[in-house]
Design a protein around this motif. Structure first.
Motif, PDB file in Angstrom:
ATOM      1  N   THR A 102       0.864  -1.127   0.116  1.00 50.12           N
ATOM      2  CA  THR A 102      -0.121   0.021  -0.059  1.00 50.12           C
ATOM      3  C   THR A 102       0.764   1.338  -0.117  1.00 50.12           C
ATOM      4  N   VAL A 103       0.409   2.317  -0.433  1.00 55.19           N
ATOM      5  CA  VAL A 103       1.155   3.668  -0.454  1.00 55.19           C
ATOM      6  C   VAL A 103       0.063   4.634   0.382  1.00 55.19           C
ATOM      7  N   THR A 104       0.578   5.048   1.553  1.00 59.94           N
ATOM      8  CA  THR A 104      -0.083   6.022   2.509  1.00 59.94           C
ATOM      9  C   THR A 104       0.111   7.320   2.028  1.00 59.94           C
ATOM     10  N   VAL A 105      -0.932   8.152   1.910  1.00 59.67           N
ATOM     11  CA  VAL A 105      -0.842   9.599   1.315  1.00 59.67           C
ATOM     12  C   VAL A 105      -1.234  10.356   2.617  1.00 59.67           C
ATOM     13  N   GLU A 106      -0.705  11.584   3.025  1.00 56.22           N
ATOM     14  CA  GLU A 106      -0.955  12.323   4.137  1.00 56.22           C
ATOM     15  C   GLU A 106      -0.527  13.655   3.680  1.00 56.22           C
ATOM     16  N   GLY A 107      -0.945  14.583   4.696  1.00 57.08           N
ATOM     17  CA  GLY A 107      -0.449  16.008   4.551  1.00 57.08           C
ATOM     18  C   GLY A 107      -1.700  16.838   3.752  1.00 57.08           C
ATOM     19  N   GLU A 108      -1.179  17.707   3.324  1.00 57.56           N
ATOM     20  CA  GLU A 108      -1.899  18.849   2.578  1.00 57.56           C
ATOM     21  C   GLU A 108      -2.655  18.401   1.319  1.00 57.56           C
ATOM     22  N   CYS A 109      -3.744  17.632   1.584  1.00 55.24           N
ATOM     23  CA  CYS A 109      -4.396  17.059   0.345  1.00 55.24           C
ATOM     24  C   CYS A 109      -5.884  16.960   0.693  1.00 55.24           C
ATOM     25  N   SER A 110      -6.511  16.796   0.034  1.00 55.48           N
ATOM     26  CA  SER A 110      -8.366  16.388   0.211  1.00 55.48           C
ATOM     27  C   SER A 110      -8.368  14.975   0.309  1.00 55.48           C
ATOM     28  N   LYS A 111      -7.522  14.225  -0.168  1.00 53.73           N
ATOM     29  CA  LYS A 111      -7.785  12.697  -0.285  1.00 53.73           C
ATOM     30  C   LYS A 111      -6.674  11.992   0.342  1.00 53.73           C
ATOM     31  N   PRO A 112      -6.305  12.134   1.663  1.00 52.50           N
ATOM     32  CA  PRO A 112      -5.316  11.181   2.328  1.00 52.50           C
ATOM     33  C   PRO A 112      -5.868   9.995   2.463  1.00 52.50           C
ATOM     34  N   GLY A 113      -5.333   9.034   2.609  1.00 50.42           N
ATOM     35  CA  GLY A 113      -5.686   7.617   2.876  1.00 50.42           C
ATOM     36  C   GLY A 113      -4.677   6.665   2.568  1.00 50.42           C
ATOM     37  N   ASP A 119      -5.045  -0.946  -6.896  1.00 51.09           N
ATOM     38  CA  ASP A 119      -6.131   0.021  -7.501  1.00 51.09           C
ATOM     39  C   ASP A 119      -5.037   1.114  -8.289  1.00 51.09           C
ATOM     40  N   ILE A 120      -3.983   1.446  -7.693  1.00 44.98           N
ATOM     41  CA  ILE A 120      -3.225   2.425  -8.199  1.00 44.98           C
ATOM     42  C   ILE A 120      -2.745   1.751  -9.558  1.00 44.98           C
ATOM     43  N   LEU A 121      -2.383   0.684  -9.955  1.00 45.78           N
ATOM     44  CA  LEU A 121      -2.199   0.180 -11.199  1.00 45.78           C
ATOM     45  C   LEU A 121      -3.364   0.059 -12.098  1.00 45.78           C
ATOM     46  N   GLY A 122      -4.368  -0.316 -11.505  1.00 49.45           N
ATOM     47  CA  GLY A 122      -5.739  -0.226 -12.354  1.00 49.45           C
ATOM     48  C   GLY A 122      -6.011   0.906 -12.853  1.00 49.45           C
ATOM     49  N   ARG A 123      -5.772   1.954 -12.287  1.00 48.94           N
ATOM     50  CA  ARG A 123      -6.511   3.213 -12.411  1.00 48.94           C
ATOM     51  C   ARG A 123      -5.381   3.917 -13.354  1.00 48.94           C
ATOM     52  N   HIS A 124      -4.086   3.756 -13.283  1.00 50.89           N
ATOM     53  CA  HIS A 124      -3.100   4.294 -14.274  1.00 50.89           C
ATOM     54  C   HIS A 124      -2.485   3.345 -14.966  1.00 50.89           C
ATOM     55  N   PRO A 125      -3.003   3.067 -16.195  1.00 49.43           N
ATOM     56  CA  PRO A 125      -2.333   2.160 -17.189  1.00 49.43           C
ATOM     57  C   PRO A 125      -0.803   2.758 -17.518  1.00 49.43           C
ATOM     58  N   ALA A 126       0.011   1.762 -17.420  1.00 53.17           N
ATOM     59  CA  ALA A 126       1.719   2.094 -17.783  1.00 53.17           C
ATOM     60  C   ALA A 126       1.849   2.222 -19.010  1.00 53.17           C
ATOM     61  N   GLU A 127       2.615   3.107 -19.631  1.00 54.58           N
ATOM     62  CA  GLU A 127       3.173   3.190 -20.832  1.00 54.58           C
ATOM     63  C   GLU A 127       4.698   3.322 -20.788  1.00 54.58           C
ATOM     64  N   GLU A 128       5.241   3.066 -22.183  1.00 53.27           N
ATOM     65  CA  GLU A 128       6.799   3.231 -21.955  1.00 53.27           C
ATOM     66  C   GLU A 128       7.365   4.464 -22.051  1.00 53.27           C
ATOM     67  N   ARG A 129       8.377   4.689 -21.226  1.00 54.83           N
ATOM     68  CA  ARG A 129       8.976   5.983 -21.465  1.00 54.83           C
ATOM     69  C   ARG A 129      10.568   5.672 -21.454  1.00 54.83           C
ATOM     70  N   ILE A 130      11.348   6.153 -22.293  1.00 54.51           N
ATOM     71  CA  ILE A 130      12.863   5.872 -22.442  1.00 54.51           C
ATOM     72  C   ILE A 130      13.539   6.967 -21.866  1.00 54.51           C
ATOM     73  N   TYR A 131      14.184   6.858 -20.516  1.00 60.83           N
ATOM     74  CA  TYR A 131      14.887   8.048 -20.083  1.00 60.83           C
ATOM     75  C   TYR A 131      16.172   7.759 -19.651  1.00 60.83           C
ATOM     76  N   ARG A 132      16.899   8.532 -19.673  1.00 66.07           N
ATOM     77  CA  ARG A 132      18.471   8.463 -19.244  1.00 66.07           C
ATOM     78  C   ARG A 132      18.288   8.451 -17.587  1.00 66.07           C
ATOM     79  N   LEU A 133      19.108   7.507 -17.194  1.00 61.66           N
ATOM     80  CA  LEU A 133      19.241   7.532 -15.802  1.00 61.66           C
ATOM     81  C   LEU A 133      20.982   8.089 -15.502  1.00 61.66           C
TER      82      LEU A 133
END
Ligand code: MTE
Length: 314
Positions: A102-113, A119-133
């Motif tokens: 789980t990822v816990t969200v706190e602080g200055e926001c309306s939807k902490p929890g 659920d995070i993965l289901g809501r945000h489909p992944a796409e490819e990004r080629i980045y230098r590290l």
């Protein structure tokens, strides 16, 4: 523009073709590389990736560069929770349990929890990004990440106008992360971004690489990737996020304040106190190449720092 493939990747070694909506843009995987990573159904959200990643901000210039082989990306790592040698994470990170998560969200926001990774993965489909590290240790890689914009995640949480910074926290569990039994760093690992950096379209939460679920050693199940900053800003295995008013103290600032600042933008003109940042060695290559300002993403991010003295805010 074509993506040049890492030398040892062969056409015959293509993994699950359903991963690749547009195969011209997506990268073949190295031989046997995915064994044991659990592609199949656990990877479902990634299967939904759209094929337009190459047109998204930041990836175009990277496509002219050769990808760092999967083998190097997954065996040459920094993840001090599993040891300080580059080979330690690949050897030791199997003890990390990435489900349930789980990822816990706190602080200055309306939807902490507390948000479940599924659920995070289901809501945000992944796409490819080629980045230098670009690591602060003056080596670099080119990595085909799978992920989604951090801004999409943050928008859902509705930060208030008091949220000026975001703080990220890695799991603290010495049983799963044996490196935490030693006080090498001030655990848990903490990083932070200014709100506009977090909302920038280049900034992603990565959940995979090379079309596969993120290996533990690379920060499973979810990590930050901020391509214009030194690699250490890209915190792994995140369990907590906090929206705050004040600039957070980060792990590296706490452990070596003279060496590591909050911004940590890749800057060839600001040397690390103990070595130069002017050049870098691409993993897999011998010659060193000049380091680019903001790791080559200056046209997209320089405006974030207009008017700031980048020697002072290093
Ligand atoms: N995140 C955590 N939690 N612990 C770490 O030790 N190392 C950082 C960053 N994120 C680190 C971390 C550093 S120094 C780098 S260079 C990158 O992860 C390396 O990412 P990679 O191993 O996936 O290439």
């Amino acid at each position: 523009m074509l993506i040049r493939r890492a030398p040892e990747i062969k056409e015959s070694e293509v993994t699950d073709e359903r991963l690749y909506v547009d195969r011209r843009r997506f990268i073949r995987t190295a031989a046997g590389a995915g064994a044991g990573l659990g592609l199949a159904s656990a990877f479902a959200p990634l299967l939904a990736c759209e094929g337009d990643a190459g047109d998204r901000a930041g990836s175009a210039s990277d496509q002219e560069e050769e990808l760092t082989p999967f083998e190097d990306v997954t065996t040459y790592n920094n993840f001090y929770e599993f040891g300080t040698d580059k080979s330690d994470p690949a050897r030791n990170a199997h003890t990390l349990r990435t489900r349930p998560w789980t990822v816990t969200v706190e602080g200055e926001c309306s939807k902490p929890g507390t948000y479940d990774i599924e659920d995070i993965l289901g809501r945000h489909p992944a796409e490819e990004r080629i980045y230098r590290l670009r690591c602060v240790e003056a080596w670099s890689m080119v990595i085909p990440w799978m992920g989604f914009p951090l801004s999409d995640f943050i928008e859902d949480l509705q930060p208030t106008s008091n949220a000026r910074f975001v703080e990220f926290r890695t799991l603290y569990d010495p049983e799963q992360m044996p490196g935490q039994r030693r006080a090498v760093l001030d655990w848990p690992y903490v990083e932070g971004l200014r709100m506009d950096e977090a909302m920038h379209p280049l900034t992603i939460f990565a959940v995979g690489l090379y079309g596969k679920v993120l290996p533990n050693q690379n920060g499973a199940p979810i990590r930050l990737v901020v391509p214009w900053k030194y690699g250490f800003k890209s915190i792994k295995s995140i369990v907590g996020i906090r929206f705050v008013r004040e600039q957070p103290m980060t792990t590296w600032m706490t452990s070596a304040p003279r060496e590591y600042g909050f911004y940590s933008n890749v800057n060839p003109e600001v040397d690390h106190p103990r070595w130069s940042q002017a050049r870098e060695r691409r993993i897999g290559e011998f010659r060193r190449r000049p380091t680019l300002m903001f790791n080559g993403y200056a046209d997209q991010v320089a405006h974030l720092y207009a008017g700031m003295d980048l020697r002072k805010f290093f």
